[in-house]
Design an enzyme around this catalytic site. Structure first.
Site, PDB file in Angstrom:
ATOM      1  N   THR A 447       0.708   6.309 -15.214  1.00 31.32           N
ATOM      2  CA  THR A 447       1.226   5.129 -15.910  1.00 31.32           C
ATOM      3  C   THR A 447       0.061   4.213 -16.252  1.00 31.32           C
ATOM      4  OG1 THR A 447       2.749   3.252 -15.776  1.00 31.32           O
ATOM      5  CG2 THR A 447       1.706   3.933 -13.726  1.00 31.32           C
ATOM      6  N   HIS A 499       3.321   9.158   1.936  1.00 32.82           N
ATOM      7  CA  HIS A 499       2.532   9.472   3.130  1.00 32.82           C
ATOM      8  C   HIS A 499       3.192  10.559   3.984  1.00 32.82           C
ATOM      9  CE1 HIS A 499      -0.836   8.887   5.554  1.00 32.82           C
ATOM     10  NE2 HIS A 499      -0.814   7.579   5.724  1.00 32.82           N
TER      11      HIS A 499
END
Length: 528
Positions: A447, A499
């Site tokens: 993006t 994560h």
């Protein structure tokens, strides 16, 4: 000589289709490219047109039966074939010929030839992932003449805007689902009269003339009852903007309907203010000097589009389900900018497209994804899916909101292919022409908030992907280079990652790899 009427070549993801409608029957004559049959698949409705002019001599697959890609559905004979119905067909052809010769000026004469056949105007068959849509716009009104394939309405789903086209020449005879209402796949939206329209639809147009003209005057939409008053849409809007008491406004429209002009008059003479609450005269007198805010304070409440609802839902879902973390770095864009400046003219002549920055980032990410397969993986329940290819989504801002079309197999794409595809995405995104297939899949996303001036941001990952790269504005900053301070064009990079899937070490090294590749683009060529 007989010609086969064959189903189109289905996309790979479509196994079979179902014959939805035969628009012609045995013995009917057709012109070349005239619609003969529609096939519904689980994703789209495919149209089969006549490969040549002639007469339908045989239908091999009936409505409701399934068919395979490129299967023979029927046979088309020469125009002279067709059995006992030939004279009728010939006369029809003659009429059609006369219509062409006399052009639109003779459309009235053509009306008697109109079949008057009624069609259900249905919503398209939505893909499996789309449950329902909203009728965004009716482009045609009841009685308004349209040509076959003219766009009648737009249906907005949470992914794309689908167009509903006219099944034939004619006019809408009834609209069953109004703008703003929700519809399901293949729901009947309206009734369509073949051959009607223009003056032919005059009676219907006249029948609705009063309301239609009032609707135009008031900006469209439907009336709404407020208390004991019926308000036109524009009047309702004005009442809300000026915070008026609708019950105090005298309507001069049909049946006491409150029109825009009535509200404007009430605003002008102050006869419908809400300020005076039903209380005693003394209270009214005391309330009068209360401080009033001068000037208009307009507010507008509009329903959230389905695309915006989907964006909101997915972003919140991503933040609630992923263990999201963001790491940052910065890249010296000198090398890329020098390369771009040196070859931009040559690149434009050679590839007929401009050399932008995104192509470099896509290629750098592709290389980094190959080196760090965890970043290119996705989570599916309790499984990890490692993708042996790199499909990179590029976030594109459109008037309807943010969409993410996907560049497929970027490892095999050249820089020019990437740039051309991005230009195409941008154009189709603005035109609302991006399809669901353009946005499905994707193993990683980029993006670029920098084109809007963003200096630094924390992008949100696009599930089930596990990482997203954020690009930002290029800004000249003083940097320490070989013991000296130099002004360099710098860009902050951010990578947000899940994560649960990616360790911090890998995320940092992934971003460092992108930085190194961009600061020395020759690595693209040398693969080092």
């Amino acid at each position: 000589m007989a010609t086969e009427i064959k189903a189109p070549n289905f996309p790979e993801s479509v196994a079979e289709g179902t014959i939805a409608t035969w628009h012609k029957k045995v013995g009917d004559s057709v012109e070349r490219d005239e619609l003969i049959v529609e096939i519904e698949t689980d994703k789209v409705v495919l149209e089969v047109v006549a490969p040549d002019a002639g007469t339908v001599t045989e239908i091999k697959v009936e409505e409701g039966d399934t068919c395979d890609s490129e299967q023979v559905l029927g046979m088309l004979g020469a125009a002279s074939e067709g059995g006992g119905e030939k004279p009728a067909q010939d006369s029809k052809k003659e009429e059609a010929s006369e219509k062409q010769d006399t052009s639109a000026a003779k459309s009235d004469d053509a009306k008697p030839a109109a079949s008057g056949k009624q069609h259900d105007v249905k919503a398209p068959s939505f893909p499996e992932s789309v449950q329902e849509g909203t009728v965004a716009t009716w482009h045609k009104q009841v009685g308004e003449a349209v040509k076959r394939d003219d766009i009648l309405a737009d249906i907005e789903t949470d992914k794309v805007v689908l167009e509903v086209v006219a099944p034939a020449d004619g006019a809408l005879s009834e609209i069953k689902v109004q703008e703003g209402e929700q519809v399901e796949s293949e729901a009947v939206l309206a009734l369509f009269a073949e051959g009607a329209g223009g003056d032919a639809g005059g009676s219907e147009a006249a029948a609705s003339g009063d309301t239609a003209s009032e609707s135009k005057d008031t900006g469209g939409g439907s009336d709404e009852k407020v208390g004991d008053k019926i308000l036109a849409p524009a009047a309702r809007k004005l009442v809300a903007e000026h915070d008026l008491d609708a019950s105090k406004i005298e309507g001069t429209g049909k049946g006491g309907r409150v029109l825009k002009e009535d509200v404007q008059k009430a605003v002008k003479d102050g006869s419908a203010k809400k300020g005076a609450e039903p209380a005693g005269g003394d209270v009214k007198a005391a309330a009068a000097p209360a401080p009033a805010i001068e000037g208009e304070r307009p507010e507008q409440r509009v329903p959230m589009s389905r695309l915006r609802q989907t964006i909101a839902k997915r972003l919140v879902q991503a933040q609630q389900t992923a263990a999201m973390l963001t790491t940052y770095n910065e890249v010296d864009m000198s090398a890329v900018m020098n390369l771009r400046s040196q070859y931009k003219e040559t690149f434009l002549k050679a590839h007929d497209t401009k050399l932008g920055f995104m192509g470099f980032f896509v290629k750098a990410c592709t290389e980094a994804l190959k080196r760090f397969p965890d970043v290119n993986a996705s989570i599916d329940g309790s499984d990890i899916v490692y993708h042996g290819y790199q499909d990179i989504g590029v976030a594109v801002s459109t008037p309807r909101g943010l969409v993410v079309p996907v560049l497929r197999d970027t490892d095999s794409m050249k820089l020019a292919d990437v740039e051309k595809s991005i230009v195409d995405f941008g154009k189709r995104g603005r035109d609302g022409k991006l399809g669901i297939e353009d946005m499905q899949g994707g193993t990683f996303t980029i993006t670029n908030g920098g084109i809007f001036g963003s200096l630094l941001s924390t992008p949100i990952i696009n599930p089930p992907q596990t990482a997203i790269l954020g690009m930002h504005k290029i800004q000249e900053r003083p940097m320490a280079v070989d013991g000296k301070v130099e002004i360099r064009p710098m860009m902050y990079l951010a990578i947000s990652y899940d994560h649960r899937m990616i360790d911090g070490k890998d995320a940092v090294q992934f971003l460092v790899t992108i930085k190194e590749l961009l600061e020395d683009p020759a690595r693209f060529l040398l693969d080092v």
